[in-house]
Design an enzyme around this catalytic site. Structure first.
Site, PDB file in Angstrom:
ATOM      1  N   SER A  28       0.862  -1.222  -0.078  1.00  0.00           N
ATOM      2  CA  SER A  28      -0.075  -0.113  -0.010  1.00  0.00           C
ATOM      3  C   SER A  28       0.889   1.408   0.057  1.00  0.00           C
ATOM      4  CB  SER A  28      -0.980  -0.113   1.270  1.00  0.00           C
ATOM      5  OG  SER A  28      -0.002  -0.002   2.450  1.00  0.00           O
ATOM      6  N   THR A 160     -40.176  26.820  -9.946  1.00  0.00           N
ATOM      7  CA  THR A 160     -40.277  25.581  -9.522  1.00  0.00           C
ATOM      8  C   THR A 160     -40.673  24.802 -10.466  1.00  0.00           C
ATOM      9  OG1 THR A 160     -42.804  25.627  -9.061  1.00  0.00           O
ATOM     10  CG2 THR A 160     -41.518  26.586  -7.057  1.00  0.00           C
ATOM     11  N   HIS A 161     -40.025  23.435 -10.473  1.00  0.00           N
ATOM     12  CA  HIS A 161     -40.215  22.561 -11.598  1.00  0.00           C
ATOM     13  C   HIS A 161     -39.498  23.063 -12.681  1.00  0.00           C
ATOM     14  CE1 HIS A 161     -43.526  20.359  -9.469  1.00  0.00           C
ATOM     15  NE2 HIS A 161     -43.741  21.497  -9.134  1.00  0.00           N
ATOM     16  N   SER A 282     -13.808  25.242 -28.085  1.00  0.00           N
ATOM     17  CA  SER A 282     -14.080  23.982 -28.594  1.00  0.00           C
ATOM     18  C   SER A 282     -13.113  23.528 -29.476  1.00  0.00           C
ATOM     19  CB  SER A 282     -15.437  23.682 -29.406  1.00  0.00           C
ATOM     20  OG  SER A 282     -15.665  22.803 -30.166  1.00  0.00           O
ATOM     21  N   LYS A 288     -17.637  28.485 -29.479  1.00  0.00           N
ATOM     22  CA  LYS A 288     -18.011  27.891 -28.406  1.00  0.00           C
ATOM     23  C   LYS A 288     -17.370  28.299 -26.847  1.00  0.00           C
ATOM     24  CE  LYS A 288     -20.476  25.099 -27.482  1.00  0.00           C
ATOM     25  NZ  LYS A 288     -20.531  23.561 -27.602  1.00  0.00           N
ATOM     26  N   GLU A 295     -19.355  21.717 -15.490  1.00  0.00           N
ATOM     27  CA  GLU A 295     -19.835  20.279 -15.681  1.00  0.00           C
ATOM     28  C   GLU A 295     -18.833  19.340 -14.932  1.00  0.00           C
ATOM     29  OE1 GLU A 295     -21.184  20.735 -20.284  1.00  0.00           O
ATOM     30  OE2 GLU A 295     -19.110  21.172 -19.872  1.00  0.00           O
ATOM     31  N   TYR A 322      -9.477  -5.364  13.441  1.00  0.00           N
ATOM     32  CA  TYR A 322      -8.753  -5.058  12.174  1.00  0.00           C
ATOM     33  C   TYR A 322      -8.993  -6.349  11.240  1.00  0.00           C
ATOM     34  CZ  TYR A 322      -5.731  -3.716   8.638  1.00  0.00           C
ATOM     35  OH  TYR A 322      -5.191  -3.264   7.577  1.00  0.00           O
ATOM     36  N   LYS A 330      -8.462   3.836   2.190  1.00  0.00           N
ATOM     37  CA  LYS A 330      -7.762   5.121   2.145  1.00  0.00           C
ATOM     38  C   LYS A 330      -7.775   5.680   0.787  1.00  0.00           C
ATOM     39  CE  LYS A 330      -4.500   3.061   5.069  1.00  0.00           C
ATOM     40  NZ  LYS A 330      -5.583   2.279   5.205  1.00  0.00           N
TER      41      LYS A 330
HETATM   42  N1  ARG Z   1      -1.438  -1.086   5.394  1.00  0.00           N
HETATM   43  C1  ARG Z   1      -2.351  -1.543   6.370  1.00  0.00           C
HETATM   44  C2  ARG Z   1      -3.673  -0.589   6.304  1.00  0.00           C
HETATM   45  O1  ARG Z   1      -3.521   0.411   5.565  1.00  0.00           O
HETATM   46  C3  ARG Z   1      -1.847  -1.078   7.619  1.00  0.00           C
HETATM   47  C4  ARG Z   1      -2.224  -2.004   8.632  1.00  0.00           C
HETATM   48  C5  ARG Z   1      -1.974  -3.440   8.458  1.00  0.00           C
HETATM   49  N2  ARG Z   1      -2.200  -4.295   9.503  1.00  0.00           N
HETATM   50  C6  ARG Z   1      -1.729  -5.546   9.342  1.00  0.00           C
HETATM   51  N3  ARG Z   1      -2.168  -6.307  10.459  1.00  0.00           N
HETATM   52  N4  ARG Z   1      -1.418  -6.136   8.401  1.00  0.00           N
HETATM   53  O2  ARG Z   1      -4.573  -1.141   6.770  1.00  0.00           O
END
Ligand code: ARG
Length: 470
Positions: A28, A160-161, A282, A288, A295, A322, A330
């Site tokens: 990640s 309205t409408h 355009s 244009k 938009e 967890y 994220k």
């Molecule tokens: N990269 C993980 C996340 O964003 C961090 C936590 C990972 N925890 C674990 N027990 N593998 O959630």
């Protein structure tokens, strides 16, 4: 200093490393690296509680502080970037600390897990970003308020409408957006209060046995308090979903504003003209001038809603504590934050520079028999039941329409013929000005009320500015 360069935080019980595909799926760091400054801030606070629990000496704390200060600068300047081997931001920061501190760098993981770490970093990040978003929302409010002040006495058709309904002050129309955005700011403030709780110290899920103080680390990181249940602390992503909802609501508001601008700047309406700096041309049609800001705002709101529903689907049915699914929280947030910070300033620029065709708006304000309700309400003030008054006003519309004239063109003879209640005095409300002035209850479109309203909005914006600048 040792040569240790850990690239995994969990190798001990494994004879072999992960396969390439496993590592690629797990990684990640390419998106969570933006949490690095917060991971450093958190590590500093954690070092202090380790010191308070006699798990780091004062000299070690000083060394750690120095290394973290250096690393922070290196991360911000781009001198330190994650390694391809780093699984996530926590791994990358620990590896870099060990490069600076040797084994001492490995002491800082004691009493925390990536489960409480990631949630802490993410909260710190989002509480910061929310301040930028709030600032940009306030700027947009201000842009509307400035325009509204210039147009208190500009009259326009109210819809309205999307059909002519009743004439209104155009300042009143513009000010409505300041209120909607004001509610978004209230929602952000409410979110901020609820998100000001720290998960750090929850460890993997059960809390720490090392005599650490979650309340003191919470305060140190600018949170109000620590979360009171360690399992809840690592499970909770309500605050992420709530943020995505508030952001999606802002997006929906922007899309509705965008839609109005698109309509107003169309050849058919010709109510408003876009500034060159906030429109595009355009590639094929030289004439244009397109409302792309509006938009894109309308389009991006769909994406923000998608980010919210995606996260809710991830959370649905997830066992508490967890689970790795939570790593999926994220990217939608990063995307939502990025999109809002792109679109809000552009919207502000577009609104600030919009030029309104006030003559045309004023001319069409009463058209489409928009004063019919005024006739009905005048009759009510004369003691006529509204049911009858509504019918009489409707008959006026029918007669005017059949003669191809407007309501104020009906002769006195026409009026009494339609109803004996209709005296020539009814003409006092058969003007846009009379109509607007008569709607003088709180919240109404009478210019006196609109002026009061705009004053209150000035005060509201001042309060918001104070709230978000700290
Ligand atoms: N990269 C993980 C996340 O964003 C961090 C936590 C990972 N925890 C674990 N027990 N593998 O959630």
């Amino acid at each position: 200093m040792t040569e240790a360069q850990p690239t995994r935080l969990w190798g001990g019980r494994f004879a072999d490393g992960p396969s390439d595909a496993m590592a690629a799926l797990s990684r990640s760091v390419h998106f969570d690296w933006r949490l690095a400054p917060y991971d450093i801030e958190q590590t500093q606070a954690h070092a202090k509680v380790l010191h308070a629990a006699n798990l780091l000496t004062t000299q070690e704390l000083d060394q750690v502080t120095k290394a973290l200060t250096e690393l922070n600068l290196e991360v911000r300047s781009g001198a330190v970037v994650p390694d391809v081997q780093d699984e996530d931001v926590h791994t990358a920061i620990e590896r870099n600390l060990m490069l600076k501190l040797g084994e001492l760098g490995g002491k800082l993981r004691a009493g925390r897990s990536r489960n409480d770490q990631v949630s802490t970093d993410f909260r710190l990040y989002l509480r910061d970003q929310v301040r930028y978003i709030a600032h940009d929302v306030i700027e947009l409010q201000e842009a509307f308020l400035v325009q509204a002040k210039a147009h208190v006495h500009t009259t326009s058709p109210g819809f309205t409408h999307l059909q002519h309904a009743q004439p209104v002050s155009f300042g009143h129309e513009l000010a409505k957006h300041v209120h909607a955005l004001g509610r978004d700011l209230e929602r952000l403030a409410d979110w901020d209060k609820r998100s000001a709780r720290s998960p750090l110290g929850a460890g993997a899920l059960a809390g720490s046995s090392l005599g650490l103080n979650p309340q003191s680390v919470a305060k140190d990181l600018g949170f109000d308090e620590a979360l009171a249940n360690s399992i809840d602390a690592v499970s909770d992503r309500d605050w992420v979903a709530e943020f995505l909802f508030v952001a999606a609501m802002i997006g929906v508001h922007l899309s509705r504003i965008g839609e109005e601008v698109i309509l107003m700047t169309s050849r058919e309406f010709q109510w408003a003209q876009l500034d060159d700096a906030w429109s595009t041309g355009s590639s094929i049609m030289p004439q244009k001038k397109n409302p792309d800001v509006a938009e894109l705002a309308r389009g991006k709101s769909g994406r923000l809603i998608g980010n919210l529903t995606g996260l809710l689907a991830t959370l649905k049915g997830l066992p508490f504590a967890y689970n790795r699914d939570l790593q999926e929280d994220k990217e939608p947030v990063f995307d939502t934050v990025e999109q809002l910070l792109l679109v809000l300033p552009a919207m502000t620029g577009m609104i600030q520079t919009l030029k309104f065709n006030t003559e045309l708006m004023a001319k069409s304000a009463p058209e489409g028999f928009a004063l019919a309700t005024d006739i009905a309400e005048w009759l009510v003030r004369e003691g006529v039941a509204f049911r009858i008054a509504h019918e009489v006003a409707g008959a006026c519309v029918q007669r005017a329409e059949s003669q191809g004239i407007e309501l104020w063109d009906l002769s006195d003879a026409d009026l009494v013929e339609i109803s004996p209640h209709l005296k020539p005095a009814v003409r006092s409300v058969l003007s846009v000005e009379g109509s607007l002035n008569s709607r003088d209850a709180f919240g109404g479109t009478a210019p006196v009320r609109v002026t009061e309203q705009l004053k209150a909005l000035d005060a509201m914006i001042a309060v918001e500015r104070k709230r978000w600048v700290s």
